[in-house]
Write a protein that holds these residues in place. Sequence first.
Motif, PDB file in Angstrom:
ATOM      1  N   TYR A 168       0.870  -1.179   0.000  1.00  0.00           N
ATOM      2  CA  TYR A 168       0.000   0.000   0.000  1.00  0.00           C
ATOM      3  C   TYR A 168       0.905   1.227   0.000  1.00  0.00           C
ATOM      4  O   TYR A 168       1.587   1.496   0.988  1.00  0.00           O
ATOM      5  CB  TYR A 168      -0.899  -0.005   1.241  1.00  0.00           C
TER       6      TYR A 168
ATOM      7  N   ALA B 143      -8.629  -4.058 -10.997  1.00  0.00           N
ATOM      8  CA  ALA B 143      -8.220  -4.479  -9.658  1.00  0.00           C
ATOM      9  C   ALA B 143      -8.209  -5.987  -9.536  1.00  0.00           C
ATOM     10  O   ALA B 143      -7.303  -6.573  -8.934  1.00  0.00           O
ATOM     11  CB  ALA B 143      -9.139  -3.860  -8.618  1.00  0.00           C
TER      12      ALA B 143
ATOM     13  N   LEU C 204      -4.689  -7.769  -8.532  1.00  0.00           N
ATOM     14  CA  LEU C 204      -4.690  -8.275  -7.154  1.00  0.00           C
ATOM     15  C   LEU C 204      -4.697  -9.796  -7.091  1.00  0.00           C
ATOM     16  O   LEU C 204      -4.279 -10.386  -6.087  1.00  0.00           O
ATOM     17  CB  LEU C 204      -5.875  -7.713  -6.388  1.00  0.00           C
TER      18      LEU C 204
ATOM     19  N   VAL D   7      -1.435  -1.373  -3.816  1.00  0.00           N
ATOM     20  CA  VAL D   7      -2.547  -0.432  -3.916  1.00  0.00           C
ATOM     21  C   VAL D   7      -2.008   0.975  -3.658  1.00  0.00           C
ATOM     22  O   VAL D   7      -1.185   1.168  -2.761  1.00  0.00           O
ATOM     23  CB  VAL D   7      -3.645  -0.783  -2.889  1.00  0.00           C
TER      24      VAL D   7
ATOM     25  N   GLU E 164      -7.046   4.459  -3.558  1.00  0.00           N
ATOM     26  CA  GLU E 164      -7.548   3.699  -4.704  1.00  0.00           C
ATOM     27  C   GLU E 164      -8.646   2.740  -4.280  1.00  0.00           C
ATOM     28  O   GLU E 164      -9.608   2.511  -5.021  1.00  0.00           O
ATOM     29  CB  GLU E 164      -6.389   2.916  -5.335  1.00  0.00           C
ATOM     30  N   GLU E 165      -8.504   2.181  -3.071  1.00  0.00           N
ATOM     31  CA  GLU E 165      -9.431   1.136  -2.633  1.00  0.00           C
ATOM     32  C   GLU E 165     -10.853   1.629  -2.463  1.00  0.00           C
ATOM     33  O   GLU E 165     -11.783   0.819  -2.440  1.00  0.00           O
ATOM     34  CB  GLU E 165      -8.920   0.495  -1.332  1.00  0.00           C
TER      35      GLU E 165
ATOM     36  N   TRP F  90     -15.232  -4.167  -2.504  1.00  0.00           N
ATOM     37  CA  TRP F  90     -14.679  -4.991  -3.576  1.00  0.00           C
ATOM     38  C   TRP F  90     -13.189  -5.266  -3.351  1.00  0.00           C
ATOM     39  O   TRP F  90     -12.733  -6.402  -3.472  1.00  0.00           O
ATOM     40  CB  TRP F  90     -14.901  -4.289  -4.911  1.00  0.00           C
ATOM     41  N   TYR F  91     -12.441  -4.232  -2.996  1.00  0.00           N
ATOM     42  CA  TYR F  91     -11.016  -4.416  -2.756  1.00  0.00           C
ATOM     43  C   TYR F  91     -10.782  -5.343  -1.565  1.00  0.00           C
ATOM     44  O   TYR F  91      -9.884  -6.197  -1.596  1.00  0.00           O
ATOM     45  CB  TYR F  91     -10.328  -3.067  -2.531  1.00  0.00           C
TER      46      TYR F  91
END
Length: 590
Positions: free
Chosen positions: A107, A415, A419, A427, A431-432, A500-501
């Motif tokens: 991150y 993503a 990922l 990330v 962004e997340e 979602w992340y």
Amino acid sequence: MIDRPQGFEPTSGTAVWAPRASLVEVVLEGTRLPMHRTERRGWWGLDRPLGPGTRYAFSVDGGPPLPDPRGLAHPDGVHGPSAVVDPALFTRRPDWAGKDVRGGVGYELHVGTFTDGGTFDSAVERLAHLAELGVDYVEVMPVAPFPGERGWGYDGVGLYGVHRAYGGPEAFVRFIDAAHAVGIGVVLDVVHNHLGPEGNYLSQFGPYFTPRHHTPWGDGLNLDDEDCEEVRAFLLGAARLWLVDYRLDGLRLDAVHALVDDSPRHFLAELADAVAGWEAEAGRPLRLIAESDLNRSEMVSPTGSVPGARGMDAQWADDVHHALHSFLTGETQGYYVDFGSAEVLEKALTRVFVHDGGFSTFRGKDWGAPLDPGSDLYDGHSFVTFLQNHDQVGNRATGDRISRTVAPGAQAAGAALYLLSAFAPMVFMGEEWAASTPFPYFSHLGPELGPKVTEGRRREFADVGWADETPDPQSAETFRSAVLLWDERDEAAHARMLSWYRELIAIRHARPDVLDPSLGSTQVQVLDDDTLVMRRGQVTVAVTRASSAVEVDLGAATEVLASWDDPRELAPGRFLLPGPGALIAHRPTA
């Protein structure tokens, strides 16, 4: 272990390298104390200790007071004196067994804009968010002291110091220990290929730079000219300080292709071997991650394994980003010119380098070399991939994120691919949750250089018609526009992306097939111009950039693990996937 001059510790301010000086003095609040030559060639020492908090500077041959090249604290800025740091800062700390960040979910964050407070202490308050997201380590953008209060940090001038506006060394230690307390490793982005133009006094001490090599920032660091041994030791000492004394878990090395070194043993190989020794000494994993534009596997091959091996544990993989970004946005200008198709994305996801020996249109020549997916010298975790990072967002005219260009489903598709790939994902902060804030380039240089940066930035984007849109890097408002708005995470669209992340990262951590780093474990099938399927063992990722639904056949006995929009199952394993979007499924081995 780095051979430090006798009696020298990086917190003390009692020794300095000035090989061509006739006189060196320590300056204490106007008082000048002569230093003496030490047994080590070119080094000067002071017999009396300096207590914690003491402000000091060095004068060379009667010149003005200059900050310590190895100073840990610069409380008055890059032009002022350094300050002695209490050695207890590094010893009175909780135990840390270490964490191997290689292959983990990274991150990237910029301390000044990560929170409204813009300090390490305020960043500590958001570590719980990162732990809940599933982050394995944070990669902190450069913290070396730089001019003014705000900036990206790549124009730093004190390679041993911590920027005062972030809280200085004490606050950085508190942040590192707090991150470790919640199981998050810390990697620091360091810039060893150049120093910023303002506040850079190294040349007044000795031959830190050489005209033998020219870089985009001027003369190169002296890694292979006269007295280069001490310059190499200077860089190695900084690396040891961060990894051993500060207890970081790794370093990200900026633009290593600009470290020009014609000596028999390249500096990066020397650094890699030194870190292996410090790792044994510290009893915990220590990792090196390079930013390299060379597209060559030697960068991540162990030292001594092949000619030219540099020994990095991982490197950033820009070609994967370019393939993802161009596929999702349709942008093919500038360095995206050879990207954009599903076929190019397929190559990036399976072979890392798109430019692997063939012609690069942007560079105007052949570039790179192919990877061997079956090699035992490197694997997928040797390559850090991303949908966004500070460069790819901030080097756009307005610093706009991909969420300003594409539909949420398209970002969700990108993503899912990076990922859940064989690579090590990272990330970019905010962004997340598809943060609405941009990340434009900003700085805070003095009146001589500041206007030149502003004008140069506008000229850079004039050719593509963006000059009028380019914000002034020197403006405080440009900086403020980049500060994350944490409350927007609770708004419906942002909350959906955040969920979602979290779901994708949870799948990555839970599924051995996704964690498999072997490059040969990934197969990608292009279904049409807009749609492709990535298979990682029993886990399948189907994505489309199409604006309408597409049909995908994933095979019988398929269990849906996650989807951006609910797909309609037409038959066992055959789905109508709403576009743009993504579907992740699990198919047990027959």
